[in-house]
Design a protein around this motif. Structure first.
Motif, PDB file in Angstrom:
ATOM      1  N   CYS A  77       0.817  -1.229   0.000  1.00  0.00           N
ATOM      2  CA  CYS A  77       0.000   0.000   0.000  1.00  0.00           C
ATOM      3  C   CYS A  77       0.848   1.277   0.000  1.00  0.00           C
ATOM      4  CB  CYS A  77      -0.970   0.002   1.182  1.00  0.00           C
ATOM      5  SG  CYS A  77      -2.168  -1.353   1.123  1.00  0.00           S
ATOM      6  N   PHE A  78       1.989   1.232  -0.672  1.00  0.00           N
ATOM      7  CA  PHE A  78       2.792   2.442  -0.876  1.00  0.00           C
ATOM      8  C   PHE A  78       2.666   2.956  -2.319  1.00  0.00           C
ATOM      9  CE2 PHE A  78       4.988   0.614   2.809  1.00  0.00           C
ATOM     10  CZ  PHE A  78       5.081   1.717   3.642  1.00  0.00           C
ATOM     11  N   GLU A  79       2.330   2.073  -3.245  1.00  0.00           N
ATOM     12  CA  GLU A  79       2.314   2.455  -4.661  1.00  0.00           C
ATOM     13  C   GLU A  79       0.903   2.848  -5.091  1.00  0.00           C
ATOM     14  OE1 GLU A  79       5.987  -0.263  -6.363  1.00  0.00           O
ATOM     15  OE2 GLU A  79       3.951  -1.045  -6.490  1.00  0.00           O
ATOM     16  N   SER A  80       0.867   3.777  -6.066  1.00  0.00           N
ATOM     17  CA  SER A  80      -0.419   4.253  -6.569  1.00  0.00           C
ATOM     18  C   SER A  80      -1.013   3.245  -7.560  1.00  0.00           C
ATOM     19  CB  SER A  80      -0.243   5.603  -7.261  1.00  0.00           C
ATOM     20  OG  SER A  80       0.552   5.454  -8.434  1.00  0.00           O
ATOM     21  N   ALA A  93       0.860   0.117 -14.558  1.00  0.00           N
ATOM     22  CA  ALA A  93       2.017   0.006 -15.461  1.00  0.00           C
ATOM     23  C   ALA A  93       2.660  -1.378 -15.320  1.00  0.00           C
ATOM     24  CB  ALA A  93       3.027   1.112 -15.136  1.00  0.00           C
ATOM     25  N   LYS A  94       2.699  -1.892 -14.094  1.00  0.00           N
ATOM     26  CA  LYS A  94       3.239  -3.245 -13.906  1.00  0.00           C
ATOM     27  C   LYS A  94       2.369  -4.283 -14.624  1.00  0.00           C
ATOM     28  CE  LYS A  94       5.519  -2.546  -9.442  1.00  0.00           C
ATOM     29  NZ  LYS A  94       5.609  -3.030  -8.037  1.00  0.00           N
ATOM     30  N   GLY A 148       1.359   0.598   4.285  1.00  0.00           N
ATOM     31  CA  GLY A 148       1.564   1.981   3.829  1.00  0.00           C
ATOM     32  C   GLY A 148       0.321   2.836   3.988  1.00  0.00           C
ATOM     33  N   PRO A 149       0.393   4.084   3.506  1.00  0.00           N
ATOM     34  CA  PRO A 149      -0.680   5.057   3.737  1.00  0.00           C
ATOM     35  C   PRO A 149      -1.870   4.909   2.794  1.00  0.00           C
ATOM     36  CG  PRO A 149       1.101   6.084   2.513  1.00  0.00           C
ATOM     37  CD  PRO A 149       1.573   4.688   2.839  1.00  0.00           C
ATOM     38  N   ARG A 150      -1.735   4.161   1.744  1.00  0.00           N
ATOM     39  CA  ARG A 150      -2.808   4.126   0.745  1.00  0.00           C
ATOM     40  C   ARG A 150      -3.905   3.144   1.158  1.00  0.00           C
ATOM     41  NH1 ARG A 150      -1.474   6.934  -3.749  1.00  0.00           N
ATOM     42  NH2 ARG A 150       0.743   7.434  -4.073  1.00  0.00           N
ATOM     43  N   ASN A 151      -5.154   3.539   0.840  1.00  0.00           N
ATOM     44  CA  ASN A 151      -6.318   2.688   1.111  1.00  0.00           C
ATOM     45  C   ASN A 151      -6.427   1.644  -0.017  1.00  0.00           C
ATOM     46  OD1 ASN A 151      -8.834   1.500   1.408  1.00  0.00           O
ATOM     47  ND2 ASN A 151      -9.830   3.403   2.069  1.00  0.00           N
ATOM     48  N   PRO A 152      -6.306   0.366   0.298  1.00  0.00           N
ATOM     49  CA  PRO A 152      -6.324  -0.643  -0.760  1.00  0.00           C
ATOM     50  C   PRO A 152      -7.643  -0.682  -1.514  1.00  0.00           C
ATOM     51  CG  PRO A 152      -6.424  -1.675   1.401  1.00  0.00           C
ATOM     52  CD  PRO A 152      -6.114  -0.241   1.633  1.00  0.00           C
ATOM     53  N   VAL A 177      -7.432   1.978  -4.133  1.00  0.00           N
ATOM     54  CA  VAL A 177      -6.456   1.591  -5.161  1.00  0.00           C
ATOM     55  C   VAL A 177      -7.026   0.496  -6.057  1.00  0.00           C
ATOM     56  CG1 VAL A 177      -4.201   0.534  -5.539  1.00  0.00           C
ATOM     57  CG2 VAL A 177      -4.478   2.276  -3.772  1.00  0.00           C
ATOM     58  N   ILE A 178      -7.723  -0.460  -5.460  1.00  0.00           N
ATOM     59  CA  ILE A 178      -8.292  -1.558  -6.242  1.00  0.00           C
ATOM     60  C   ILE A 178      -9.322  -1.039  -7.237  1.00  0.00           C
ATOM     61  CG2 ILE A 178      -9.781  -3.590  -6.070  1.00  0.00           C
ATOM     62  CD1 ILE A 178      -8.320  -4.287  -3.464  1.00  0.00           C
ATOM     63  N   ALA A 179     -10.204  -0.131  -6.799  1.00  0.00           N
ATOM     64  CA  ALA A 179     -11.219   0.423  -7.697  1.00  0.00           C
ATOM     65  C   ALA A 179     -10.575   1.170  -8.862  1.00  0.00           C
ATOM     66  CB  ALA A 179     -12.156   1.336  -6.914  1.00  0.00           C
ATOM     67  N   GLN A 180      -9.551   1.966  -8.572  1.00  0.00           N
ATOM     68  CA  GLN A 180      -8.862   2.705  -9.630  1.00  0.00           C
ATOM     69  C   GLN A 180      -8.111   1.752 -10.575  1.00  0.00           C
ATOM     70  OE1 GLN A 180      -6.378   5.403  -7.420  1.00  0.00           O
ATOM     71  NE2 GLN A 180      -8.049   6.852  -7.012  1.00  0.00           N
ATOM     72  N   LEU A 181      -7.481   0.742  -9.995  1.00  0.00           N
ATOM     73  CA  LEU A 181      -6.700  -0.200 -10.790  1.00  0.00           C
ATOM     74  C   LEU A 181      -7.602  -0.992 -11.745  1.00  0.00           C
ATOM     75  CD1 LEU A 181      -3.906  -1.407 -11.278  1.00  0.00           C
ATOM     76  CD2 LEU A 181      -4.382  -3.064  -9.467  1.00  0.00           C
ATOM     77  N   ALA A 182      -8.760  -1.376 -11.276  1.00  0.00           N
ATOM     78  CA  ALA A 182      -9.693  -2.109 -12.134  1.00  0.00           C
ATOM     79  C   ALA A 182     -10.108  -1.267 -13.331  1.00  0.00           C
ATOM     80  CB  ALA A 182     -10.916  -2.537 -11.322  1.00  0.00           C
ATOM     81  N   GLU A 183     -10.302   0.024 -13.088  1.00  0.00           N
ATOM     82  CA  GLU A 183     -10.686   0.924 -14.186  1.00  0.00           C
ATOM     83  C   GLU A 183      -9.537   1.104 -15.175  1.00  0.00           C
ATOM     84  OE1 GLU A 183     -13.217   3.280 -16.397  1.00  0.00           O
ATOM     85  OE2 GLU A 183     -13.677   2.095 -14.603  1.00  0.00           O
TER      86      GLU A 183
END
Length: 260
Positions: free
Chosen positions: A11-14, A20-21, A71-75, A78-84
Motif C-alpha cells: 500500500c505504498f504504490e499508486s 504500469a506493472k 503503507g498510507p494508501r487505502n487498498p 487503489v483496487i477500484a482505480q486499478l480495475a478501471e
C-alpha cells in the motif's frame, strides 16, 4: 495449487504504478518464442506448465494481487482505480447473456493479507476484476458460469442422444412387429416361416416365385417333394391290367389263326 503470478503490495504504490506493472505482465504473456520443437509458443509456457483442464478459455496465467495494509494508501480505493485503468486487459465479452469469454485476457484477482489470515487460502476471500462477489481462489481464476453452461449443454446433448436412440429403438420395434405380422404361415402345419424360408419364396422376377412350394415350410415342403417322387415312381394297377390285355388278345388271335 494452480499456476499464479503473485504481486504483493504494501500500500505504498499508486494505482497508476500498479497499472504500469500489469501492462508489463500483459506484454510478457503475449511474447512468443520458438520452443524446442521449433513451434512458436507463448514464452511463459516454455517455463511453466499448465494442465489442459485448467487452461479453459484464458491463455494467460492469472495475476494475484495481495494487499498488505502497511503503507498510507487505502487498498479499496487503489483496487477500484486499478480495475478501471486495466479494464482492457481483463474484461471479457458476453456470450449469449450466459457467461463471459476471456480469450486473450489476463485474469486479475485481488485479496487482502488480513482476509487470508482470518479465512485461510481456501476461503472465499478473492475478488476477480469484473465480478461483484468474493469467491474461492479456484472459482475466481476459473469460469464457473461457463463450466455450468458447458455442463448444461452436455446434459442437454446427452438427453437428445438418449431420445434419439429411444426413437430408433421404437421405430425398429415397430418395423419388427409389422414384419412379424406379415410373416407367411405354412398352409399345411401352420408354422411361421423362418427368415431363410421367407426369403426363399420371394419372387425372382416377373412375379414368378423362386420356390416350387411357396405355401409350405421347409419340413412340409420336403415331405411334399418326397410324396410326389414316390407317386411318380409307382405304377398303378389299372395301367398294368391295360397293358396285359392286348398281349393276351394278340396271343389268342395268333393261336386261332395258326389252328385255322
Amino acid at each position: 495449487m494452480p499456476l499464479l503470478f503473485v504481486e504483493i503490495d504494501n500500500c505504498f504504490e499508486s494505482a497508476q504504478v500498479l497499472a504500469a506493472k500489469i501492462d508489463k505482465y500483459m506484454r510478457f504473456c503475449q511474447r512468443k518464442v520458438k520452443d524446442v520443437d521449433g513451434k512458436e509458443r507463448p514464452m511463459w509456457r516454455t517455463g511453466w506448465r499448465v494442465p489442459d483442464s485448467r487452461r479453459g478459455d484464458q491463455p494467460h496465467p492469472p495475476l494475484l494481487l495481495v494487499f498488505n495494509r502497511i503503507g498510507p494508501r487505502n487498498p479499496n480505493t487503489v483496487i477500484a482505480q486499478l480495475a478501471e485503468l486495466t479494464q482492457r486487459h481483463w474484461k471479457g465479452h458476453d456470450y449469449d447473456g450466459d457467461f463471459h469469454m476471456y480469450d486473450g485476457k489476463l485474469p486479475i484477482v485481488v485479496t487482502g493479507m488480513k482476509q487470508l489470515k482470518e479465512h485461510g487460502p481456501a476461503g472465499a476471500v478473492f475478488r476477480r476484476f469484473g465480478r461483484p462477489h468474493n469467491q474461492t481462489l479456484l472459482e475466481a481464476i476459473g469460469n464457473p458460469r461457463r463450466e455450468a453452461h458447458d455442463a448444461r449443454k452436455q446434459a442437454e446433448y446427452a438427453a437428445r442422444q438418449r431420445e434419439h436412440q429411444e426413437e430408433l429403438r421404437r421405430i425398429a420395434a415397430q418395423h419388427r412387429a409389422e414384419r412379424e405380422a406379415n410373416r407367411p404361415v405354412c398352409a399345411d402345419c401352420g408354422t411361421r416361416f423362418t427368415d431363410e424360408r421367407w426369403k426363399a419364396i420371394e419372387p425372382a422376377g416377373c412375379g414368378t416365385p423362386r420356390d416350387t412350394h411357396p405355401h409350405l415350410c421347409d419340413d412340409c415342403k420336403q415331405r411334399a417333394i418326397t410324396a410326389e417322387r414316390q407317386a411318380e415312381q409307382a405304377v398303378p394297377e389299372h395301367q398294368e391290367h391295360d397293358q396285359a390285355v392286348p398281349e393276351q388278345k394278340a396271343g389268342g388271335t395268333w393261336l386261332s389263326r395258326f389252328r385255322d
